[in-house]
Scaffold this motif. Sequence first.
Motif, PDB file in Angstrom:
ATOM      1  N   THR A 102      -4.249  -5.271  -8.389  1.00  0.00           N
ATOM      2  CA  THR A 102      -4.729  -4.021  -7.790  1.00  0.00           C
ATOM      3  C   THR A 102      -4.650  -4.039  -6.263  1.00  0.00           C
ATOM      4  O   THR A 102      -4.632  -5.087  -5.630  1.00  0.00           O
ATOM      5  CB  THR A 102      -6.192  -3.748  -8.209  1.00  0.00           C
ATOM      6  OG1 THR A 102      -6.972  -4.895  -7.904  1.00  0.00           O
ATOM      7  CG2 THR A 102      -6.284  -3.439  -9.688  1.00  0.00           C
ATOM      8  N   TRP A 105      -6.176  -2.631  -2.376  1.00  0.00           N
ATOM      9  CA  TRP A 105      -7.507  -2.798  -1.794  1.00  0.00           C
ATOM     10  C   TRP A 105      -8.295  -1.502  -1.691  1.00  0.00           C
ATOM     11  O   TRP A 105      -9.480  -1.526  -1.384  1.00  0.00           O
ATOM     12  CB  TRP A 105      -7.435  -3.454  -0.411  1.00  0.00           C
ATOM     13  CG  TRP A 105      -6.443  -2.876   0.557  1.00  0.00           C
ATOM     14  CD1 TRP A 105      -5.227  -3.408   0.865  1.00  0.00           C
ATOM     15  CD2 TRP A 105      -6.563  -1.677   1.351  1.00  0.00           C
ATOM     16  NE1 TRP A 105      -4.577  -2.622   1.791  1.00  0.00           N
ATOM     17  CE2 TRP A 105      -5.372  -1.556   2.108  1.00  0.00           C
ATOM     18  CE3 TRP A 105      -7.544  -0.703   1.495  1.00  0.00           C
ATOM     19  CZ2 TRP A 105      -5.139  -0.503   2.990  1.00  0.00           C
ATOM     20  CZ3 TRP A 105      -7.323   0.352   2.365  1.00  0.00           C
ATOM     21  CH2 TRP A 105      -6.134   0.449   3.105  1.00  0.00           C
ATOM     22  N   LYS A 123      -6.129  -9.719 -10.950  1.00  0.00           N
ATOM     23  CA  LYS A 123      -6.077 -10.226  -9.572  1.00  0.00           C
ATOM     24  C   LYS A 123      -6.263  -9.057  -8.600  1.00  0.00           C
ATOM     25  O   LYS A 123      -5.376  -8.228  -8.420  1.00  0.00           O
ATOM     26  CB  LYS A 123      -4.748 -10.917  -9.264  1.00  0.00           C
ATOM     27  CG  LYS A 123      -4.865 -11.698  -7.946  1.00  0.00           C
ATOM     28  CD  LYS A 123      -3.575 -11.894  -7.208  1.00  0.00           C
ATOM     29  CE  LYS A 123      -3.186 -10.790  -6.280  1.00  0.00           C
ATOM     30  NZ  LYS A 123      -4.072 -10.556  -5.131  1.00  0.00           N
ATOM     31  N   GLU A 137      -6.318  -9.397  -1.910  1.00  0.00           N
ATOM     32  CA  GLU A 137      -6.933 -10.441  -1.088  1.00  0.00           C
ATOM     33  C   GLU A 137      -7.888  -9.856  -0.048  1.00  0.00           C
ATOM     34  O   GLU A 137      -8.741 -10.546   0.488  1.00  0.00           O
ATOM     35  CB  GLU A 137      -5.858 -11.289  -0.404  1.00  0.00           C
ATOM     36  CG  GLU A 137      -4.821 -10.525   0.416  1.00  0.00           C
ATOM     37  CD  GLU A 137      -3.623 -10.059  -0.432  1.00  0.00           C
ATOM     38  OE1 GLU A 137      -3.805  -9.759  -1.630  1.00  0.00           O
ATOM     39  OE2 GLU A 137      -2.506 -10.006   0.122  1.00  0.00           O
ATOM     40  N   PHE A 160       0.446  -2.859 -12.369  1.00  0.00           N
ATOM     41  CA  PHE A 160       0.379  -3.091 -10.927  1.00  0.00           C
ATOM     42  C   PHE A 160       0.039  -1.813 -10.179  1.00  0.00           C
ATOM     43  O   PHE A 160       0.621  -0.762 -10.442  1.00  0.00           O
ATOM     44  CB  PHE A 160       1.744  -3.626 -10.451  1.00  0.00           C
ATOM     45  CG  PHE A 160       1.838  -3.795  -8.952  1.00  0.00           C
ATOM     46  CD1 PHE A 160       1.444  -4.974  -8.348  1.00  0.00           C
ATOM     47  CD2 PHE A 160       2.319  -2.764  -8.149  1.00  0.00           C
ATOM     48  CE1 PHE A 160       1.527  -5.134  -6.968  1.00  0.00           C
ATOM     49  CE2 PHE A 160       2.403  -2.919  -6.762  1.00  0.00           C
ATOM     50  CZ  PHE A 160       2.010  -4.102  -6.179  1.00  0.00           C
ATOM     51  N   GLY A 207      -0.096  -0.797  -6.062  1.00  0.00           N
ATOM     52  CA  GLY A 207       0.055  -1.292  -4.700  1.00  0.00           C
ATOM     53  C   GLY A 207       1.202  -0.608  -4.002  1.00  0.00           C
ATOM     54  O   GLY A 207       1.592   0.509  -4.357  1.00  0.00           O
ATOM     55  N   SER A 208       1.750  -1.304  -3.029  1.00  0.00           N
ATOM     56  CA  SER A 208       2.786  -0.705  -2.187  1.00  0.00           C
ATOM     57  C   SER A 208       4.132  -0.698  -2.901  1.00  0.00           C
ATOM     58  O   SER A 208       4.359  -1.463  -3.851  1.00  0.00           O
ATOM     59  CB  SER A 208       2.902  -1.492  -0.887  1.00  0.00           C
ATOM     60  OG  SER A 208       3.307  -2.810  -1.189  1.00  0.00           O
ATOM     61  N   LEU A 263       2.421   3.334  -7.343  1.00  0.00           N
ATOM     62  CA  LEU A 263       2.796   3.007  -5.963  1.00  0.00           C
ATOM     63  C   LEU A 263       2.381   4.116  -4.987  1.00  0.00           C
ATOM     64  O   LEU A 263       1.467   4.869  -5.268  1.00  0.00           O
ATOM     65  CB  LEU A 263       4.300   2.726  -5.916  1.00  0.00           C
ATOM     66  CG  LEU A 263       4.789   1.720  -6.979  1.00  0.00           C
ATOM     67  CD1 LEU A 263       6.289   1.536  -6.907  1.00  0.00           C
ATOM     68  CD2 LEU A 263       4.076   0.373  -6.842  1.00  0.00           C
ATOM     69  N   CYS A 280      -3.731   6.740  -2.279  1.00  0.00           N
ATOM     70  CA  CYS A 280      -2.328   6.927  -2.652  1.00  0.00           C
ATOM     71  C   CYS A 280      -1.976   8.403  -2.734  1.00  0.00           C
ATOM     72  O   CYS A 280      -0.851   8.797  -2.467  1.00  0.00           O
ATOM     73  CB  CYS A 280      -2.049   6.234  -3.974  1.00  0.00           C
ATOM     74  SG  CYS A 280      -3.170   6.736  -5.288  1.00  0.00           S
ATOM     75  N   GLU A 287       5.027   6.759   3.962  1.00  0.00           N
ATOM     76  CA  GLU A 287       3.585   6.718   3.715  1.00  0.00           C
ATOM     77  C   GLU A 287       2.865   6.022   4.875  1.00  0.00           C
ATOM     78  O   GLU A 287       3.218   4.910   5.252  1.00  0.00           O
ATOM     79  CB  GLU A 287       3.293   5.948   2.420  1.00  0.00           C
ATOM     80  CG  GLU A 287       1.824   5.979   2.052  1.00  0.00           C
ATOM     81  CD  GLU A 287       1.498   5.137   0.809  1.00  0.00           C
ATOM     82  OE1 GLU A 287       1.943   3.985   0.759  1.00  0.00           O
ATOM     83  OE2 GLU A 287       0.783   5.651  -0.074  1.00  0.00           O
TER      84      GLU A 287
END
Length: 508
Positions: free
Chosen positions: A165, A167, A191, A194, A242, A244-245, A267, A300, A401
């Motif tokens: 995932t 943040w 996960k 970070e 997933f 994310g970017s 994304l 997003c 973006e």
Amino acid sequence: MNHTMSTPSVASQSSDRTHYKMYIGGEWVDAADGEVFDTMNPYTGRAWATIPRGRAADAERAVAAAKTAFESGDWPKLTATNRGHLLRRLADLITESAEHLARIEVIDNGKLINEMLGQVRYIPQWFHYFAGLADKVQGAVIPIDKPETLNFTRREPLGVCVAITAWNSPLLLAAYKLAPGLAAGNTFVLKPSEFTSASALEFAKLVEKAGFPPGVVNVVTGFGAEIGEPLVAHPSVAKVAFTGSEIAGQRVYETAARGLKRVTLELGGKSPNIVFDDAELDNAVRGVISGIFAATGQTCVAGSRLLVQRSIYEPFIDRVVAFARTARMGDPLDIRTQVGPITTPPQYKKVLDYIAIAKAEGATCLLGGKPATGPECGEGQFIEPTIFGDVDNKMRIAQEEVFGPVLACIPFDDYEDAIAIANDSPYALAAGVWTQSVRRAMTMSERLQAGTVWVNTYRAVSYMSPFGGHKRSGVGHENGMDSILDYTKIKSVWINTAREVPDPFVMR
Ligand code: NAD
């Protein structure tokens, strides 16, 4: 700042830090090599907790635990109805812990307490909804074209799933994946980013309390390249979900392809928010503000391109600027705050870089365009709500973006022009339309390239409604009834009921 303490099993506390552990195979563990990293409070600018820095060895441990839990022990023996009961228990525990979880997210992420309380109180619905679906996943009996033959299908869980995932909404994005996936009978390694790992580890505590068998849900922490990649590459993993970017998503897609794994990718976006001259303009202003400045634009689905019909362009933009000027920046734990800090230092730099790019491209800065540094900003990295006028859709500020509080305003002439500009984007995640015409609402929603179209509203999501992107915004969908099927595979079973097996040299 005084942080709420966790129980010793999840984390311990030294003078000014919480020390978290990972959750693998039902145990609270450090990274195999004992390394940790700091997680920061974006408002105070200070480290408030340490997080285990997992690597390949930890990925290995977690996938092994998830595989064991999938293949043996109590989980595969559980009826689908009882899996639903467990998910409902988890939902209730999330509800009970909502304030604690929301506070953790705010401290770790910098999102507003107002938004997080709403979000965390809503998350249990994902688990209730998919709990209800758990025992409604069924195969079919096929009226097969062969005599004395029974053919039926089974829908079976895939096995070990990896959820990775971003943040910006750690728990919500995890719920999108875990709720349907667990309901279907899979096991997980989660996960989180970070930058915002704490809430997922707090969530794992509730998974343990709810009574899920060890290894059904594992939560590991660390960096994408160090533990994310080994998870995606692991041969025992059947699916990767997933968020994310685009860049990391491509990498995940490539790695997963080598193992022929199933993948969903959620994304980025560059979503148009389109205002026609017949719109209820008060509502449209609010919708535009909510699209780009809520959550500090770090969503997003941010409506980061504002398309306004030329006949009302200037007065409408003036109203948006006037409203945005009143947005209260400050401590995200203060219920009155409307715009919080930028969550991560790289993101702060990225937003400022895009502001510089927009200025260099010739866009006119109508509001903001610089860091905010007043006393209300604490030690956080704040950027003033920023609005650019005179934007051409070919400019980078309209094509790429930003993921921050930066709005690019673009005029359009008529319906066809609006469609052409809106669809001239590599992304296709979401779009907003503001009009009182039902006919226009219908035709726009048909012709806009986007996974979600909102008419006279913005940023609405639900566990019931499919969410996902087209074009470079992603692959596959989450939420809604069908998403549980994406966590299953079909098996076709043939049973011969004839007394004798016919000619073995002829295909049946
Ligand atoms: P990111 O891609 O940097 O990181 C996302 C996650 O991927 C993190 O957990 C990271 O550790 C992990 N990761 C990075 N590289 C990896 C690799 N090679 N293998 C495996 N894992 C890896 O994204 P971010 O900065 O955390 O999030 C912001 C982005 O997420 C934005 O582009 C935003 O639009 C997008 N997003 C999309 C949605 C959606 O539903 N479409 C929702 C939220 C955020």
